[in-house]
Design a protein around this motif. Structure first.
Motif, PDB file in Angstrom:
ATOM      1  N   ASN A  78     -51.216  35.128 -22.624  1.00  0.00           N
ATOM      2  CA  ASN A  78     -49.894  34.868 -22.049  1.00  0.00           C
ATOM      3  C   ASN A  78     -49.228  36.168 -21.578  1.00  0.00           C
ATOM      4  OD1 ASN A  78     -50.155  32.129 -22.620  1.00  0.00           O
ATOM      5  ND2 ASN A  78     -49.140  32.298 -24.608  1.00  0.00           N
ATOM      6  N   ASP A  88     -50.771  37.219 -18.356  1.00  0.00           N
ATOM      7  CA  ASP A  88     -50.240  36.414 -17.245  1.00  0.00           C
ATOM      8  C   ASP A  88     -48.852  36.907 -16.831  1.00  0.00           C
ATOM      9  OD1 ASP A  88     -52.519  34.883 -17.288  1.00  0.00           O
ATOM     10  OD2 ASP A  88     -51.650  33.268 -18.483  1.00  0.00           O
ATOM     11  N   ARG A 134     -54.623  34.207 -27.623  1.00  0.00           N
ATOM     12  CA  ARG A 134     -53.728  33.367 -26.822  1.00  0.00           C
ATOM     13  C   ARG A 134     -52.447  34.125 -26.458  1.00  0.00           C
ATOM     14  NH1 ARG A 134     -54.311  29.410 -29.692  1.00  0.00           N
ATOM     15  NH2 ARG A 134     -52.564  29.676 -31.144  1.00  0.00           N
TER      16      ARG A 134
END
Length: 321
Positions: free
Chosen positions: A223, A226, A219
């Motif tokens: 992030n 991104d 996770r």
């Protein structure tokens, strides 16, 4: 071992001295540990081999390579991660990106740099101050996340420079703006050179993380990926804006040049017949009219003035100016 080669050593989870910095060159080689090296020296390969004999020579060559590009490679239970980060060192250009090389077998983590990497320094300080030990996954993900987080401020500064240049060019482009445009475009191109392969490398690391690092770190990498994608989109937008500004500057300077040439053309057209008359009356041959007349000069001057005025009026009514 050279003191300059081994920068820091931190025991990881299940290590004998977990959560604290290890003494350089000490400790059981089988203990989980993160070793961070400066591999710019001539004896770097030997120092890495001495501190981490469990790494094969091919991995040491990759860690100590002079030039690298971002990539992630998987070798059974070993992983090689090579990243590029913005250069935050004093008096150096941010776009002259620094390289961080990471090797791990799931228990040990070996990282290497040829120039100071703030992401590694930041993580080492954090782990030193932590009450609980870190895992190898936390080290790898922490280095990756720190490198991407450190990109935000320099890219924001670059975008601000582009905004300021746009505001300056609103009042009209000037020749000195070419230098600023060329410098900004150079910076953007250098950053984009490594951002695309870096995004691909982090994307592959994110995909591998599902089975290697676990959901928590997957996770975090998602992030970070991104954020990196957004930084790359900002650079793409900056490149397009600079290209548009370059075209605008060329257009403005071309318009100025065309106006100047247009003005010179009108002046030349007005003075062309006047130059013919003065050349004609300036020849030294017999029979020139008005040579003995005292008012002939003023008649010729008045005639030239009238011709110039008539041509100016003609060009004016024809819409030339």
């Amino acid at each position: 071992m050279s003191e300059k080669a081994l920068i820091s050593a931190v025991y990881l989870r299940d290590g004998a001295d977990t959560g604290r910095h290890a003494a350089k060159g000490e400790g059981d080689i089988d203990e989980p540990i993160w070793l961070h090296f400066n591999v710019a020296g001539p004896d770097a390969k030997a120092d890495v081999k001495k501190a981490a004999p469990y790494i094969d020579d091919a991995m040491i060559e990759a860690l100590c390579a002079t030039d690298t590009r971002p990539r992630v490679e998987e070798f059974e239970n070993e992983y090689l991660v090579i990243l590029r980060g913005i250069n935050l060192n004093p008096e150096e250009d941010p776009e002259d990106m620094v390289s961080l090389r990471i090797w791990s077998d799931g228990s040990h983590v070996i990282s290497a740099q040829r120039r100071p990497v703030y992401a590694a320094r930041k993580l080492a300080a954090k782990l030193e101050a932590a009450d609980t030990p870190a895992s190898s996954s936390e080290v790898i993900v922490g280095l990756t996340v720190n490198i991407i987080e450190n990109m935000a401020s320099p890219i924001a500064d670059l975008m601000e420079e582009i905004d300021e240049l746009e505001l300056e060019m609103i009042d009209g482009g000037r020749p000195e703006h070419r230098i600023k445009l060329a410098d900004l475009r150079h910076k953007v191109l250098l950053l984009r050179r490594y951002f695309n392969p870096l995004r691909a490398a982090v994307g592959l690391l994110k995909d591998l993380a599902t089975t290697w690092l676990g959901e928590k770190y997957t996770r975090k990498l998602r992030n970070a990926h991104d954020d990196l994608t957004r930084h790359l989109e900002d650079l793409d937008a900056a490149r397009d804006r600079l290209q548009f500004q370059q075209e605008e500057l060329v257009t403005v300077l071309s318009d100025k040049l065309n106006r100047n040439m247009y003005t010179l053309s009108i002046v030349a057209a007005i003075f062309l017949p006047l130059g013919f008359l003065t050349g004609l009356f300036g020849i030294n041959v017999g029979g020139m009219p008005g040579v003995e007349n005292d008012v002939a000069f003023w008649v010729v001057t008045g005639g030239c003035t009238a011709i110039a005025g008539a041509l100016a009026l003609f060009f004016r009514r024809s819409g030339w100016f």
